[in-house]
Motif scaffolding. Structure first.
Motif, mmCIF file in Angstrom:
data_model
loop_
_atom_site.group_PDB
_atom_site.id
_atom_site.type_symbol
_atom_site.label_atom_id
_atom_site.label_comp_id
_atom_site.label_asym_id
_atom_site.label_seq_id
_atom_site.Cartn_x
_atom_site.Cartn_y
_atom_site.Cartn_z
ATOM 1 N N HIS A 4 -31.504 14.206 18.276
ATOM 2 C CA HIS A 4 -31.410 13.026 18.344
ATOM 3 C C HIS A 4 -32.266 12.312 19.266
ATOM 4 N N ILE A 5 -31.389 12.659 20.866
ATOM 5 C CA ILE A 5 -31.523 12.759 22.089
ATOM 6 C C ILE A 5 -33.249 12.869 21.978
ATOM 7 N N ASN A 6 -34.281 14.019 21.749
ATOM 8 C CA ASN A 6 -35.188 13.931 22.271
ATOM 9 C C ASN A 6 -36.462 12.817 21.464
ATOM 10 N N ILE A 7 -35.577 12.529 20.254
ATOM 11 C CA ILE A 7 -36.216 11.483 19.226
ATOM 12 C C ILE A 7 -36.285 9.913 20.379
ATOM 13 N N VAL A 8 -34.886 9.851 20.778
ATOM 14 C CA VAL A 8 -35.196 8.596 21.137
ATOM 15 C C VAL A 8 -35.583 9.089 22.714
ATOM 16 N N ILE A 9 -36.254 9.908 23.701
ATOM 17 C CA ILE A 9 -36.393 9.859 24.027
ATOM 18 C C ILE A 9 -38.617 9.757 24.282
ATOM 19 N N ILE A 10 -38.815 10.140 22.804
ATOM 20 C CA ILE A 10 -39.946 10.453 22.821
ATOM 21 C C ILE A 10 -40.577 8.762 22.874
ATOM 22 N N ALA A 11 -39.160 8.155 21.977
ATOM 23 C CA ALA A 11 -39.634 6.866 20.953
ATOM 24 C C ALA A 11 -39.935 5.580 22.342
ATOM 25 N N LEU A 12 -38.856 6.098 23.474
ATOM 26 C CA LEU A 12 -38.736 5.757 25.043
ATOM 27 C C LEU A 12 -40.399 6.019 25.761
ATOM 28 N N ARG A 13 -40.971 6.869 25.335
ATOM 29 C CA ARG A 13 -42.354 6.884 26.210
ATOM 30 C C ARG A 13 -42.649 6.133 25.713
ATOM 31 N N VAL A 14 -43.044 6.210 24.301
ATOM 32 C CA VAL A 14 -44.113 5.683 23.655
ATOM 33 C C VAL A 14 -44.024 4.049 23.452
ATOM 34 N N ILE A 15 -42.920 3.651 23.800
ATOM 35 C CA ILE A 15 -42.343 2.324 24.544
ATOM 36 C C ILE A 15 -43.153 1.883 25.408
ATOM 37 N N PHE A 17 -45.607 3.141 27.169
ATOM 38 C CA PHE A 17 -47.216 3.621 27.277
ATOM 39 C C PHE A 17 -47.570 2.312 27.104
ATOM 40 N N ALA A 18 -47.018 1.433 25.042
ATOM 41 C CA ALA A 18 -47.674 0.505 24.919
ATOM 42 C C ALA A 18 -47.897 -0.911 25.713
ATOM 43 N N ALA A 19 -45.298 -0.694 26.328
ATOM 44 C CA ALA A 19 -45.884 -2.542 27.020
ATOM 45 C C ALA A 19 -46.328 -2.070 28.435
ATOM 46 N N ALA A 20 -46.669 -0.456 28.729
ATOM 47 C CA ALA A 20 -48.238 -0.776 30.039
ATOM 48 C C ALA A 20 -49.571 -1.030 29.857
ATOM 49 N N VAL A 21 -49.703 -0.768 28.351
ATOM 50 C CA VAL A 21 -50.986 -0.687 28.005
ATOM 51 C C VAL A 21 -50.740 -2.869 27.491
ATOM 52 N N MET A 22 -49.559 -3.343 26.726
ATOM 53 C CA MET A 22 -49.930 -4.775 27.202
ATOM 54 C C MET A 22 -50.322 -5.543 28.423
ATOM 55 N N CYS A 82 -46.437 -14.248 33.380
ATOM 56 C CA CYS A 82 -45.501 -14.486 33.270
ATOM 57 C C CYS A 82 -44.793 -13.753 31.753
ATOM 58 N N TYR A 83 -45.822 -13.521 30.888
ATOM 59 C CA TYR A 83 -45.375 -12.692 29.656
ATOM 60 C C TYR A 83 -45.311 -11.604 30.737
ATOM 61 N N THR A 84 -46.453 -10.585 31.773
ATOM 62 C CA THR A 84 -46.699 -9.709 32.295
ATOM 63 C C THR A 84 -45.307 -9.325 32.981
ATOM 64 N N ALA A 85 -44.888 -9.637 33.530
ATOM 65 C CA ALA A 85 -43.993 -10.162 34.541
ATOM 66 C C ALA A 85 -42.826 -9.860 33.986
ATOM 67 N N LEU A 86 -42.151 -10.122 32.745
ATOM 68 C CA LEU A 86 -41.356 -10.269 31.636
ATOM 69 C C LEU A 86 -41.372 -8.611 30.780
ATOM 70 N N LEU A 87 -42.824 -8.020 30.431
ATOM 71 C CA LEU A 87 -42.814 -6.986 30.622
ATOM 72 C C LEU A 87 -42.510 -5.793 31.775
ATOM 73 N N MET A 88 -42.658 -5.784 32.682
ATOM 74 C CA MET A 88 -42.403 -4.808 33.420
ATOM 75 C C MET A 88 -41.288 -5.082 33.810
ATOM 76 N N TYR A 89 -40.160 -5.906 33.959
ATOM 77 C CA TYR A 89 -39.326 -6.165 33.680
ATOM 78 C C TYR A 89 -37.922 -5.528 32.771
ATOM 79 N N GLY A 90 -38.497 -5.043 31.525
ATOM 80 C CA GLY A 90 -38.298 -5.253 30.459
ATOM 81 C C GLY A 90 -38.698 -3.682 30.396
ATOM 82 N N MET A 91 -39.363 -3.295 31.053
ATOM 83 C CA MET A 91 -40.018 -2.015 30.774
ATOM 84 C C MET A 91 -39.477 -1.502 32.217
ATOM 85 N N SER A 92 -38.056 -1.518 33.301
ATOM 86 C CA SER A 92 -37.520 -1.004 34.473
ATOM 87 C C SER A 92 -36.078 -0.620 33.771
ATOM 88 N N GLY A 93 -35.574 -1.989 32.739
ATOM 89 C CA GLY A 93 -34.622 -1.113 31.862
ATOM 90 C C GLY A 93 -34.883 0.047 30.964
#
Length: 188
Positions: A4-15, A17-22, A82-93
């Protein structure tokens, strides 16, 4: 449990990556907006994020938007930055949460500063949710006087807010676990 932890870790990696692309796409859009003189390109960008009133045609969009008050080009540039800076802030979390889960996966269930890390992640998610809500409502009003954004953004705000609160509850549990583990280590 590790599965279950591995599934969450993979999902976080995908998120992540998607945030970095955005972020990358938003920076390219900001660069394009800075040098564009085509107002239709700006309106098509805002059409993807906000809903104009149905009866609006291309000719009377200027009356609907706040472009008679502000230059829509600078609203678009400010929104994307602003949205890019907000995404970067979210990525830090997300990165902080990812690191916590990696330690848990390695059977370091209660470690020093785990509760503080979870608390920072929860706070980041809650702040991200609130700032995203305000940003989209503000930009929607400035671009189209789209008051419906106040209601359309509420489900995302509430879901992220509740996720942040659940992570804060996890931080409290981790802090209690750290305390119990320290007491256990001292009694042995």
């Amino acid at each position: 449990m590790k599965h279950h932890i591995n599934i969450v870790i993979i999902a976080l990696r995908v998120i992540l990556f998607a945030a970095a692309v955005m972020c990358f796409i938003n920076l390219i859009k900001t660069y394009e907006f800075f040098f564009t003189t085509d107002i239709d390109k700006l309106y098509s960008y805002f059409d993807n994020h906000f809903t104009p009133i149905d009866a609006v045609t291309l000719n009377n969009r200027k009356l609907l938007s706040a472009s008679h008050i502000t230059n829509l080009k600078w609203v678009a540039i400010g929104f994307t930055l602003c949205y890019t800076a907000l995404l970067m802030y979210g990525m830090s979390g997300i990165v902080r949460f990812y690191k916590c889960l990696l330690k848990i996966e390695k059977n370091q269930i209660f470690y020093h500063e785990q509760g503080a890390q979870f608390r920072k992640v929860g706070a980041t998610v809650i702040i991200f949710a609130k700032v995203k809500y305000v940003l989209f409502c503000f930009a929607g009003i400035l671009s189209y006087f789209d008051i419906s954004q106040f209601f359309k953004q509420i489900p995302m705000l509430l879901s992220l807010y509740l996720i942040g609160k659940l992570i804060l509850i996890m931080s409290y549990m981790a802090e209690r676990g750290e305390f119990i583990k320290e007491e256990n280590d001292l009694t042995v």
